[in-house]
Design a protein around this motif. Structure first.
Motif, PDB file in Angstrom:
ATOM      1  N   GLN A 148      39.330  38.623  46.194  1.00 41.62           N
ATOM      2  CA  GLN A 148      38.267  39.283  45.426  1.00 41.62           C
ATOM      3  C   GLN A 148      38.730  40.652  44.936  1.00 41.62           C
ATOM      4  OE1 GLN A 148      35.179  37.965  44.464  1.00 41.62           O
ATOM      5  NE2 GLN A 148      35.287  39.757  43.136  1.00 41.62           N
TER       6      GLN A 148
ATOM      7  N   THR B 217      52.085  38.158  35.373  1.00 41.13           N
ATOM      8  CA  THR B 217      52.090  39.618  35.459  1.00 41.13           C
ATOM      9  C   THR B 217      53.427  40.090  36.000  1.00 41.13           C
ATOM     10  OG1 THR B 217      49.703  39.640  35.854  1.00 41.13           O
ATOM     11  CG2 THR B 217      50.912  41.611  36.494  1.00 41.13           C
TER      12      THR B 217
ATOM     13  N   LYS C  21      47.684  33.939  35.476  1.00 41.85           N
ATOM     14  CA  LYS C  21      47.708  35.355  35.112  1.00 41.85           C
ATOM     15  C   LYS C  21      48.511  36.153  36.148  1.00 41.85           C
ATOM     16  CE  LYS C  21      44.225  38.616  33.425  1.00 41.85           C
ATOM     17  NZ  LYS C  21      42.780  38.826  33.318  1.00 41.85           N
TER      18      LYS C  21
ATOM     19  N   ALA D 287      40.805  39.944  41.991  1.00 40.81           N
ATOM     20  CA  ALA D 287      39.933  39.524  40.886  1.00 40.81           C
ATOM     21  C   ALA D 287      39.254  40.725  40.237  1.00 40.81           C
ATOM     22  CB  ALA D 287      38.889  38.530  41.384  1.00 40.81           C
ATOM     23  N   ASP D 288      38.804  41.659  41.054  1.00 40.07           N
ATOM     24  CA  ASP D 288      38.124  42.846  40.523  1.00 40.07           C
ATOM     25  C   ASP D 288      39.061  43.686  39.657  1.00 40.07           C
ATOM     26  OD1 ASP D 288      35.831  42.099  41.874  1.00 40.07           O
ATOM     27  OD2 ASP D 288      36.122  43.513  43.535  1.00 40.07           O
ATOM     28  N   ARG D 289      40.352  43.653  39.976  1.00 39.36           N
ATOM     29  CA  ARG D 289      41.327  44.485  39.256  1.00 39.36           C
ATOM     30  C   ARG D 289      41.980  43.771  38.082  1.00 39.36           C
ATOM     31  NH1 ARG D 289      43.838  46.828  44.904  1.00 39.36           N
ATOM     32  NH2 ARG D 289      41.799  47.517  45.648  1.00 39.36           N
ATOM     33  N   MET D 290      41.879  42.442  38.048  1.00 41.82           N
ATOM     34  CA  MET D 290      42.536  41.658  36.993  1.00 41.82           C
ATOM     35  C   MET D 290      41.528  40.960  36.085  1.00 41.82           C
ATOM     36  SD  MET D 290      45.869  39.896  38.748  1.00 41.82           S
ATOM     37  CE  MET D 290      46.714  39.663  37.172  1.00 41.82           C
ATOM     38  N   ASP D 291      40.278  41.381  36.150  1.00 44.02           N
ATOM     39  CA  ASP D 291      39.249  40.752  35.335  1.00 44.02           C
ATOM     40  C   ASP D 291      39.212  39.247  35.581  1.00 44.02           C
ATOM     41  OD1 ASP D 291      37.136  40.769  33.522  1.00 44.02           O
ATOM     42  OD2 ASP D 291      38.464  40.365  31.820  1.00 44.02           O
ATOM     43  N   GLY D 292      39.148  38.893  36.877  1.00 43.26           N
ATOM     44  CA  GLY D 292      39.101  37.488  37.284  1.00 43.26           C
ATOM     45  C   GLY D 292      40.311  37.129  38.118  1.00 43.26           C
TER      46      GLY D 292
ATOM     47  N   ASP E 286      43.132  34.391  38.603  1.00 41.16           N
ATOM     48  CA  ASP E 286      43.763  33.275  37.916  1.00 41.16           C
ATOM     49  C   ASP E 286      45.237  33.229  38.304  1.00 41.16           C
ATOM     50  OD1 ASP E 286      45.471  32.244  35.582  1.00 41.16           O
ATOM     51  OD2 ASP E 286      43.475  31.514  35.054  1.00 41.16           O
TER      52      ASP E 286
END
Length: 193
Positions: free
Chosen positions: A44, A61, A57, A47-52, A54
């Motif tokens: 989570q 990165t 993704k 997710a909060d730092r990567m806009d979801g 995935d």
């Protein structure tokens, strides 16, 4: 039997674990030398730092960029840098070996993989050894309805019914305390022996 996961005490983090097999696998990866509920909250935070959240993704990165994202307070783990590298490698492994489908670990192939084969596949994951693989197999069987033939035997004592020895047995705040108590007693016994 598919059971709704309650591993973190954070509804958003638990929802991600319920909805995304890669998030659950990542939580298991992070579950070492760190409190269980914090480890399973790691996805989570990502997710909060990567806009979801995935896995494609994550793998795409740049590694240094991903590590920086994971060590930014609150970090995903006590050892944020090394664990970020493992998460990145795990994402790439799932893409390379399972076409980006995490559930392929326990579903791909003909005939369908049995418990020993799933255990073998889990042990081949970056950051997963024998014990972590057995615990995750037990978590899949006990709480996610993933029950390949012979999964309990392959998971060893972690697959035992009514056990309170790992995250596979955590269903609420009370069972979390029981697992903690078991781990503390096991650690004390190992130290004394």
């Amino acid at each position: 039997m598919l059971r709704e996961l309650h591993l973190t005490g954070n509804p958003a983090a638990d929802k991600l674990l319920n909805d995304d097999p890669f998030a659950l696998l990542t939580g298991m990866l992070l579950d070492q030398q760190y409190p269980m509920e914090h480890a399973f909250s790691g996805p989570q935070k990502i997710a909060d730092r990567m806009d979801g959240f995935d896995l494609h993704k994550i793998a795409a990165t740049d590694l240094d960029t991903f590590v920086e994202l994971c060590v930014t307070p609150p970090a995903i783990h006590r050892y944020g840098g090394s664990m970020a590298r493992r998460v990145h490698a795990l994402a790439q492994h799932i893409i390379d070996n399972y076409g980006g489908e995490t559930a392929g670990i326990w579903t791909s192939g003909r005939p369908k993989p049995d418990g020993l084969e799933v255990l073998k596949r889990l042990k081949a994951l970056p950051g997963f050894g024998e014990q972590k693989a057995k615990i995750f197999l037990a978590l899949l069987g006990k709480q996610r309805g993933v029950e390949p033939k012979g999964w309990r035997e392959a998971a060893g004592a972690y697959g035992d019914r009514g056990a309170r020895r790992s995250i596979a047995d955590v269903t609420d705040a009370e069972s979390l305390l029981e697992v903690r108590s078991f781990k503390k007693a096991a650690k004390a016994a190992a130290k004394a022996g």
